[in-house]
Scaffold this motif. Structure first.
Motif, PDB file in Angstrom:
ATOM      1  N   TYR A  14       0.904  -1.257  -0.087  1.00  0.00           N
ATOM      2  CA  TYR A  14      -0.060  -0.093  -0.130  1.00  0.00           C
ATOM      3  C   TYR A  14       0.898   1.124   0.013  1.00  0.00           C
ATOM      4  N   TYR A  15       0.364   2.297  -0.169  1.00  0.00           N
ATOM      5  CA  TYR A  15       1.072   3.703  -0.374  1.00  0.00           C
ATOM      6  C   TYR A  15       0.874   4.262   0.923  1.00  0.00           C
ATOM      7  N   ASN A  16       0.189   3.901   1.707  1.00  0.00           N
ATOM      8  CA  ASN A  16      -0.118   4.450   3.166  1.00  0.00           C
ATOM      9  C   ASN A  16      -0.272   3.417   4.301  1.00  0.00           C
ATOM     10  N   LEU A  17      -0.303   3.665   5.541  1.00  0.00           N
ATOM     11  CA  LEU A  17      -0.168   2.891   6.539  1.00  0.00           C
ATOM     12  C   LEU A  17      -1.302   3.706   7.632  1.00  0.00           C
ATOM     13  N   TYR A  18      -2.506   2.855   8.196  1.00  0.00           N
ATOM     14  CA  TYR A  18      -3.076   3.651   9.321  1.00  0.00           C
ATOM     15  C   TYR A  18      -2.739   2.937  10.509  1.00  0.00           C
ATOM     16  N   VAL A  19      -2.366   3.859  11.588  1.00  0.00           N
ATOM     17  CA  VAL A  19      -1.916   3.363  12.579  1.00  0.00           C
ATOM     18  C   VAL A  19      -2.880   4.109  13.728  1.00  0.00           C
ATOM     19  N   LYS A  20      -3.434   3.315  14.775  1.00  0.00           N
ATOM     20  CA  LYS A  20      -4.092   4.038  16.097  1.00  0.00           C
ATOM     21  C   LYS A  20      -3.209   4.127  17.056  1.00  0.00           C
TER      22      LYS A  20
END
Length: 159
Positions: free
Chosen positions: A70-76
């Protein structure tokens, strides 16, 4: 062998730069087993805050392989105070690659790239003690291959 050499050189450079920073309070990375970040894996980082009059910037570190899908990464993140009470919880989108060209962002060579994202600017801590930051990958995928390590860096904010 090439990955190992790149990893050692990158780690040496980061440690060298970190050693020169008088404003740094904390900087630690956790390697992920087989470069896969599972949903169940929630790296936790603990750091000491002594000066409650100071504001702090908190950065997230990410090391990824170029084959990351992916081009992004979601992190909480969840920030906990010394009594384990939640101070903040936010979802962050980090751009690891240019969304249009697919070119990797961050520092690196070959197929390994290091990123540092400002996650919390000017964080005020109300009491001294040990704080925790818990990171969770939020990509709706149980196993996220291509993420090699994640980390947290805390520095004194510029006044």
């Amino acid at each position: 062998m090439r990955k190992a050499t790149t990893w050692v050189l990158s780690l040496g450079l980061l440690l060298g730069l970190a050693a020169c920073d008088d404003n740094q309070v904390y900087d630690k990375n956790q390697e992920l087993d087989k470069a896969v970040w599972t949903v169940q894996e929630k790296p936790t980082f603990e750091f000491e805050i002594a000066d409650t009059t100071q504001r702090y910037d908190i950065y997230f570190n990410v090391r990824n392989e170029s084959m990351y899908g992916y081009y992004n990464l979601y992190v909480k993140h969840t920030l906990l105070d010394p009594s384990n009470k939640r101070v903040s919880q936010l979802l962050h989108q980090m751009l690891l690659m240019d969304p249009q060209t697919g070119e990797p962002r961050g520092q690196g060579s070959g197929d390994i790239f290091d990123h540092q994202f400002l996650a919390l600017r000017g964080q005020q801590f109300r009491q001294p003690g040990t704080y925790k930051v818990v990171l969770e990958q939020y990509m709706r995928q149980d196993q996220l291959p291509g993420i090699m390590a994640v980390g947290v860096r805390v520095v004194k904010a510029a006044q």
